[in-house]
Design a protein around this motif. Structure first.
Motif, PDB file in Angstrom:
ATOM      1  N   GLY A 113      69.347  91.088 -49.975  1.00 57.11           N
ATOM      2  CA  GLY A 113      70.470  90.324 -49.440  1.00 57.11           C
ATOM      3  C   GLY A 113      70.034  89.113 -48.657  1.00 57.11           C
ATOM      4  N   VAL A 114      68.929  89.225 -47.946  1.00 53.66           N
ATOM      5  CA  VAL A 114      68.408  88.082 -47.195  1.00 53.66           C
ATOM      6  C   VAL A 114      68.021  86.959 -48.163  1.00 53.66           C
ATOM      7  N   GLY A 115      67.378  87.329 -49.257  1.00 53.71           N
ATOM      8  CA  GLY A 115      67.006  86.316 -50.251  1.00 53.71           C
ATOM      9  C   GLY A 115      68.218  85.634 -50.836  1.00 53.71           C
ATOM     10  N   SER A 116      69.240  86.403 -51.142  1.00 60.96           N
ATOM     11  CA  SER A 116      70.467  85.838 -51.700  1.00 60.96           C
ATOM     12  C   SER A 116      71.143  84.905 -50.705  1.00 60.96           C
ATOM     13  N   ALA A 117      71.162  85.305 -49.421  1.00 62.03           N
ATOM     14  CA  ALA A 117      71.791  84.480 -48.390  1.00 62.03           C
ATOM     15  C   ALA A 117      71.030  83.172 -48.196  1.00 62.03           C
ATOM     16  N   TYR A 118      69.694  83.244 -48.250  1.00 61.77           N
ATOM     17  CA  TYR A 118      68.900  82.030 -48.058  1.00 61.77           C
ATOM     18  C   TYR A 118      69.083  81.070 -49.230  1.00 61.77           C
ATOM     19  N   LEU A 119      69.112  81.614 -50.424  1.00 65.37           N
ATOM     20  CA  LEU A 119      69.331  80.770 -51.596  1.00 65.37           C
ATOM     21  C   LEU A 119      70.696  80.087 -51.518  1.00 65.37           C
ATOM     22  N   ARG A 120      71.721  80.843 -51.153  1.00 69.12           N
ATOM     23  CA  ARG A 120      73.059  80.274 -51.036  1.00 69.12           C
ATOM     24  C   ARG A 120      73.087  79.170 -49.994  1.00 69.12           C
ATOM     25  N   LEU A 121      72.345  79.366 -48.902  1.00 67.68           N
ATOM     26  CA  LEU A 121      72.256  78.342 -47.865  1.00 67.68           C
ATOM     27  C   LEU A 121      71.672  77.049 -48.432  1.00 67.68           C
ATOM     28  N   VAL A 169      74.355  72.602 -39.058  1.00 67.10           N
ATOM     29  CA  VAL A 169      73.643  73.242 -40.166  1.00 67.10           C
ATOM     30  C   VAL A 169      72.802  74.419 -39.667  1.00 67.10           C
ATOM     31  N   LEU A 170      72.159  74.248 -38.524  1.00 64.46           N
ATOM     32  CA  LEU A 170      71.362  75.345 -37.978  1.00 64.46           C
ATOM     33  C   LEU A 170      72.244  76.529 -37.607  1.00 64.46           C
ATOM     34  N   ALA A 171      73.432  76.240 -37.095  1.00 66.59           N
ATOM     35  CA  ALA A 171      74.353  77.321 -36.756  1.00 66.59           C
ATOM     36  C   ALA A 171      74.759  78.090 -38.005  1.00 66.59           C
ATOM     37  N   VAL A 172      75.038  77.361 -39.096  1.00 63.77           N
ATOM     38  CA  VAL A 172      75.406  78.001 -40.360  1.00 63.77           C
ATOM     39  C   VAL A 172      74.240  78.839 -40.883  1.00 63.77           C
ATOM     40  N   ALA A 173      73.032  78.260 -40.849  1.00 64.58           N
ATOM     41  CA  ALA A 173      71.855  78.959 -41.362  1.00 64.58           C
ATOM     42  C   ALA A 173      71.582  80.229 -40.563  1.00 64.58           C
ATOM     43  N   THR A 174      71.640  80.109 -39.248  1.00 65.87           N
ATOM     44  CA  THR A 174      71.351  81.262 -38.402  1.00 65.87           C
ATOM     45  C   THR A 174      72.372  82.374 -38.611  1.00 65.87           C
ATOM     46  N   GLU A 175      73.646  82.000 -38.667  1.00 63.90           N
ATOM     47  CA  GLU A 175      74.695  83.007 -38.864  1.00 63.90           C
ATOM     48  C   GLU A 175      74.554  83.704 -40.218  1.00 63.90           C
ATOM     49  N   ALA A 176      74.301  82.906 -41.268  1.00 63.53           N
ATOM     50  CA  ALA A 176      74.210  83.488 -42.608  1.00 63.53           C
ATOM     51  C   ALA A 176      73.034  84.456 -42.722  1.00 63.53           C
ATOM     52  N   LEU A 177      71.876  84.044 -42.250  1.00 62.90           N
ATOM     53  CA  LEU A 177      70.686  84.877 -42.421  1.00 62.90           C
ATOM     54  C   LEU A 177      70.692  86.076 -41.482  1.00 62.90           C
ATOM     55  N   ARG A 199      63.525  76.864 -35.462  1.00 57.91           N
ATOM     56  CA  ARG A 199      64.545  77.833 -35.843  1.00 57.91           C
ATOM     57  C   ARG A 199      64.184  78.506 -37.176  1.00 57.91           C
ATOM     58  N   PHE A 200      63.720  77.719 -38.144  1.00 55.67           N
ATOM     59  CA  PHE A 200      63.396  78.317 -39.435  1.00 55.67           C
ATOM     60  C   PHE A 200      62.110  79.138 -39.362  1.00 55.67           C
ATOM     61  N   SER A 201      61.227  78.778 -38.454  1.00 51.77           N
ATOM     62  CA  SER A 201      60.045  79.617 -38.252  1.00 51.77           C
ATOM     63  C   SER A 201      60.467  80.993 -37.737  1.00 51.77           C
ATOM     64  N   GLN A 202      61.435  81.006 -36.826  1.00 50.03           N
ATOM     65  CA  GLN A 202      61.931  82.278 -36.309  1.00 50.03           C
ATOM     66  C   GLN A 202      62.637  83.074 -37.401  1.00 50.03           C
ATOM     67  N   LEU A 203      63.444  82.393 -38.217  1.00 49.01           N
ATOM     68  CA  LEU A 203      64.140  83.082 -39.308  1.00 49.01           C
ATOM     69  C   LEU A 203      63.155  83.624 -40.335  1.00 49.01           C
ATOM     70  N   SER A 256      73.290  87.588 -40.373  1.00 50.48           N
ATOM     71  CA  SER A 256      74.277  88.536 -40.897  1.00 50.48           C
ATOM     72  C   SER A 256      73.645  89.381 -41.991  1.00 50.48           C
ATOM     73  N   ALA A 257      72.803  88.734 -42.828  1.00 48.50           N
ATOM     74  CA  ALA A 257      72.108  89.471 -43.878  1.00 48.50           C
ATOM     75  C   ALA A 257      71.095  90.447 -43.280  1.00 48.50           C
ATOM     76  N   TYR A 258      70.396  90.026 -42.213  1.00 41.09           N
ATOM     77  CA  TYR A 258      69.426  90.918 -41.576  1.00 41.09           C
ATOM     78  C   TYR A 258      70.102  92.146 -40.980  1.00 41.09           C
ATOM     79  N   ALA A 259      71.311  91.934 -40.444  1.00 44.08           N
ATOM     80  CA  ALA A 259      72.006  93.006 -39.727  1.00 44.08           C
ATOM     81  C   ALA A 259      72.923  93.832 -40.620  1.00 44.08           C
ATOM     82  N   ALA A 260      72.925  93.569 -41.903  1.00 44.45           N
ATOM     83  CA  ALA A 260      73.841  94.266 -42.815  1.00 44.45           C
ATOM     84  C   ALA A 260      73.601  95.767 -42.798  1.00 44.45           C
ATOM     85  N   GLU A 261      74.705  96.510 -42.872  1.00 40.86           N
ATOM     86  CA  GLU A 261      74.613  97.967 -42.963  1.00 40.86           C
ATOM     87  C   GLU A 261      74.252  98.322 -44.405  1.00 40.86           C
TER      88      GLU A 261
END
Length: 220
Positions: A103-111, A79-87, A141-145, A89-94
């Motif tokens: 986008g970060v908010g949308s990704a977190y909600l989807r998670l 689950v942490l791997a999924v959360a980290t990858e999803a968020l 991990r979530f504190s870092q995110l 990816s949103a942080y690094a979006a072009e």
């Protein structure tokens, strides 16, 4: 192809089938454990419950994970791997700072909607504090995110895309708001809201929030 190579094929095929079968069994057990972790605290989950949910013998849990702690640790890691990858990816979006912030908010909600065990973990550890290394890892991990989300807000402010706000306080507010609304889907009473309605509620509120945060153009 030599005779030796031909004779090796059946053994190779059998090994491949066995490997795929083990992977399917492991995935079924992880899925079952994650579902149960979205419904109750980890200490209330039994090996027998996981096996019954996965329709697999309890012995298979011990074969694949050794102990209940090993199983729950594997679920947490996945689950942490999924959360980290999803968020991340949103942080690094072009995208523009404003689009990245949204986008970060949308990704977190989807998670939270797709993996309610994440929310249960955060709620349980928040109420009583982390008790195991796995729970401490979740909090860390979530504190870092959360800090990375704070930076995405700061970037949007610095770019002039949104009104000046305190990025740290805004990140805590949104983090708490998303978790709180998503938690309604976990309730088992009259206050329960379906995941679909949770998503709609957060989207609608998010649009209103963005409308208030977006700076007016100089020509307005």
């Amino acid at each position: 192809m030599t005779d030796a190579e031909k004779s090796a094929l059946p053994a190779t095929d059998a090994a491949a089938r066995g490997s795929r079968r083990r992977e399917r069994t492991r995935a079924l057990l992880l899925d079952a454990a994650e579902l149960l972790m979205s419904q109750r605290p980890p200490e209330e989950i039994r090996i027998e419950d996981v096996a019954a949910e996965a329709a697999i013998s309890p012995a298979s849990v011990y074969v694949h994970f050794g102990t209940k702690d090993g199983l729950l640790a594997a679920v947490t890691e996945r689950v942490l791997a999924v959360a980290t990858e999803a968020l991340r990816s949103a942080y690094a979006a072009e995208a523009s700072p404003l689009e990245r912030f949204a986008g970060v908010g949308s990704a977190y909600l989807r998670l939270l909607v797709d993996h309610p065990a994440v929310l249960r973990y955060l709620t349980v550890t928040g109420e009583r504090g982390p008790r195991t290394p796995d729970e401490e890892e979740v909090v860390a991990r979530f504190s870092q995110l959360r800090r990375e989300f704070e930076q995405s807000i700061r970037d949007a402010v610095d770019a002039g895309a949104i009104r000046p706000v305190d990025p740290e306080l805004m990140s805590y507010f949104l983090f708490g708001a998303w978790n709180g609304v998503a938690a309604l889907a976990l309730r088992r009473d009259a206050l329960q809201v379906s995941p679909e309605r949770v998503e709609l509620a957060v989207i609608e509120a998010g649009l209103m929030l963005l409308d208030g945060l977006i700076r007016e153009s100089p020509s307005a």
